[in-house]
Structure formats: structure tokens, C-alpha cells
Design an enzyme around this catalytic site. Structure first.
Site, PDB file in Angstrom:
ATOM      1  N   HIS A 270       0.875  -1.171   0.000  1.00 35.35           N
ATOM      2  CA  HIS A 270       0.000   0.000   0.000  1.00 35.35           C
ATOM      3  C   HIS A 270       0.917   1.226   0.000  1.00 35.35           C
ATOM      4  CE1 HIS A 270      -2.942  -2.813   2.102  1.00 35.35           C
ATOM      5  NE2 HIS A 270      -3.506  -2.506   0.944  1.00 35.35           N
TER       6      HIS A 270
ATOM      7  N   ASP B 107       2.153   1.725   3.344  1.00 36.69           N
ATOM      8  CA  ASP B 107       3.128   0.725   3.822  1.00 36.69           C
ATOM      9  C   ASP B 107       4.526   1.223   3.443  1.00 36.69           C
ATOM     10  OD1 ASP B 107       1.237  -1.225   4.707  1.00 36.69           O
ATOM     11  OD2 ASP B 107       1.014  -1.965   2.651  1.00 36.69           O
TER      12      ASP B 107
END
Ligand code: GLO
Ligand code: MG
Length: 346
Positions: free
Chosen positions: A51, A54
Site C-alpha cells: 500500500h 506501507d
């Protein structure tokens, strides 16, 4: 054996989750990103999916320069570990700006936020050396249909995809359909919908899809058929293998754990279409059970890969000529039993 090495395996940091569900808190302590990367390497996986946040935590408060700096540091870390970044995906379902949807929000400010964040995710993908942006359209749908205009929502989705395609000449968009959860009804519930909307964009060739087994099952479809369909268009660019026991909440169980035969047929579909030949990864979007102890934290990933590789063997040892004889004879009762006995082994 050598042939099996063609598959590259992948998971995301969120697949080492802590056991929280809507009814109770975590059951395992949070771990750092570095710990997760180390586990991925230890398991012998090849790639990680990300993501946007992330890759760059607290992304919304950061400048483009800061995002670039942090992503480049991450890329170095991945290079040192010999791990590929498979894709980046904008996490468009956490922010207060995406409560009523992202690209299809009724509020133009929120739609603008969603698009800007997606463009930043494209930059992140490129900094990480990937040309793939995954779009799980989590909140693009409704809890009640009167709240949005379905036709307008299609137009808004196309507008957003067009902005992403215009932002980068090389990015490919892989739509990950899911029919429900968190929404009651999603606008892009199946691969057919994803590939159809691709045709309305400025560059249909760069809009494809990602199939998740559980999402197909939630739509009442056979994931193997979804794979064959997407691959008939040359548009299966990523894959989230997992399993799902019927039409309930999204379970993200280990691959094959609910229905081995459905898993077998997914592997057969991947094999017959040559998935992985263009470098596509086999990603497992699986979660540990809430009951999983810390010391068994990686089992769901290791088990999914073991099952996958065993099913590759089963697919390659399927007696196709015997199957063809039964098909010609329309002896599907025997074909049915042949599949069961093949899976059960001696
Ligand atoms: C949830 C989805 C989710 C996505 C991930 C990548 O149901 O499967 O895990 O795959 O957020 O965008
Ligand atoms: Mg997924």
C-alpha cells in the site's frame, strides 16, 4: 521440478496481521516493517506488495520530496534483501476523506483527494521499480442505492482512471474487484466489470485486473473461470490467491483450505494460460487466524505456497488423455471421480 521455479511468490506487510476483528482487539503484538521483510526473506518469497502508506507511513502529512526520499530508501532496503516490489496500491479506505467513497464520493473535494493520492501512489510504484498500480475499489459503492447515481459513478471512475493514465505513460492499472464488504454493493464486483470499464478509458491496453479467489467466490463465481476470462484478454496482471468458505465476510483463508478442488482448478487455469511467464507474481492475500499464536505467525503463508506447489504437481500429472476420453464419451460421472481420486492420491 525445474519448471516449478517459474512462479514468483509474494505477500504484503498486511498479511502478517495481528488478529483484530470487528468484535475484539489484536491477539498478536504489532511488528515492524523490517521484521516483516526479514520473515518474507526467511520464507524464501521473491516479492512484496505495498500500500502507499506501507511504503511511506503517514503519507498524507508528507511532501512529494519526502515521499520520494522515503521510497528511495525503501527501494535500497529491498534491493539489499534481493526482494522485488510487485506493486503499489493507494489505501483509499482509511482517510476521513474517503468515508463516502473515493473516486465516487459525492463530495468533489474528497474525489480530488482520492485522485491526488492515487497519482502519488503511481510515483511510489515507479520509485520502487514497478509499473503496476493495484486498485481495490473498497468504498466505491453504496450502503443504500439512493445515495449515489450509478451511471454517474461509472463516469467518475473512468475520469479517475484517465487521470492516472495521463500521469504516467508506463503505469498499468490492475483493478481488484470485490462484490461487497465494506460496501453493501460495489460498482466493480467482477472481472467482467473491470475489463468493461477499461474499454471506456483513454488507454484500455493499460487497464487490466487482479483476481482474488475469495472475492470471486463472494460474487458467486468460480475463480478459475475468472482467471480464464481475464487471461483470454491478456489482462491478468496480478493475483491474490486465498480461500473463502461460502458467502459470508471476507475470510482470506490459506489457499485451498476450504475447497481444494476449486484451488486445483485455479492452478490448472494458471498453468494452461501461462501465468507468470511475463514476470507476474503469485501473491497470497491471506491472513493468520485470530487464534494463531506468535510462534506460528508465518504458517498461513508457507502453507499456501506448499499447497499451491502441490497443486502445480497435481495439475502437471493430471491424465489429460484419459480425461479427454471421458469427455468424448460424455462420462462426466467418471471424470468427476477421476478429479477426486487424483486429488486424494493413493
Ligand atoms: C481486501 C483486499 C485487500 C487488497 C489490498 C491491495 O479485501 O483483498 O487486501 O488486496 O488492499 O490493494
Ligand atoms: Mg486482495
Amino acid at each position: 521440478m525445474a519448471k516449478q521455479l517459474q512462479y514468483k511468490f509474494c505477500f504484503g506487510p498486511w498479511n502478517l496481521s495481528e488478529g483484530q476483528d470487528p468484535y475484539g482487539p489484536t491477539t498478536r503484538p504489532a511488528q515492524s516493517f523490517d521484521w516483516k521483510l526479514e520473515q518474507l526473506k526467511k520464507l524464501g518469497f521473491d516479492a512484496m506488495m505495498f500500500h502507499d502508506d506501507d511504503a511511506v507511513p503517514d503519507i498524507d502529512g508528507k511532501s512529494d520530496a519526502q515521499i520520494r526520499k522515503e521510497t528511495k530508501e525503501l527501494k535500497r532496503k529491498l534491493d539489499d534483501a534481493g526482494i522485488i516490489a510487485e506493486m503499489a496500491a493507494p489505501r483509499l479506505w482509511f482517510s476521513p476523506m474517503t468515508i463516502d467513497g473515493a473516486y465516487t464520493s459525492n463530495d468533489p473535494k474528497c474525489r480530488r483527494y482520492a485522485i491526488e493520492r492515487s497519482l502519488r501512489s503511481i510515483d511510489i510504484a515507479h520509485y520502487l521499480g514497478s509499473d503496476l498500480l493495484v486498485l481495490w475499489l473498497a468504498r466505491e459503492g453504496t450502503y443504500l442505492r439512493e445515495s449515489k447515481n450509478g451511471r454517474r459513478s461509472v463516469e467518475l471512475l473512468v475520469e479517475a482512471l484517465d487521470k492516472m493514465l495521463a500521469h504516467s505513460k508506463t503505469i498499468r492499472l490492475a483493478i481488484e474487484p470485490k462484490p461487497n464488504e465494506p460496501m453493501d454493493q460495489a460498482y466493480i464486483p467482477t472481472i467482467g466489470h473491470a475489463l468493461a470499464i477499461a474499454q471506456l478509458t483513454r488507454d484500455p491496453k493499460r487497464v487490466g485486473c487482479l483476481i482474488e479467489s475469495a472475492h470471486a467466490i463472494l460474487a458467486g463465481l468460480d475463480p478459475a473461470d475468472e482467471i480464464d476470462f481475464a487471461m483470454a484478454f491478456g489482462k491478468l496482471w496480478s493475483l491474490h490467491l486465498n480461500d473463502q468458505n461460502g458467502l459470508k465476510f471476507d475470510q482470506d483463508k490459506p489457499f485451498g483450505s476450504s475447497n481444494l478442488r476449486v484451488a486445483f482448478n485455479q492452478v490448472r487455469a494458471l498453468e494452461r494460460n501461462g501465468y507468470g511467464r511475463k514476470g507476474e507474481c503469485v501473491c497470497f492475500d491471506v491472513h493468520p487466524f485470530r487464534t494463531t499464536k506468535v510462534e506460528h505467525w508465518l504458517a498461513h503463508l508457507d502453507n499456501s505456497r506448499r499447497t499451491f506447489l502441490r497443486l502445480v504437481e497435481k495439475s502437471r500429472t493430471w491424465n489429460e488423455s484419459r480425461a479427454q476420453e471421458l469427455i468424448v464419451d460424455r462420462n462426466y460421472a467418471a471424470l468427476d471421480q477421476m478429479a477426486l481420486e487424483h486429488l486424494m492420491g493413493k
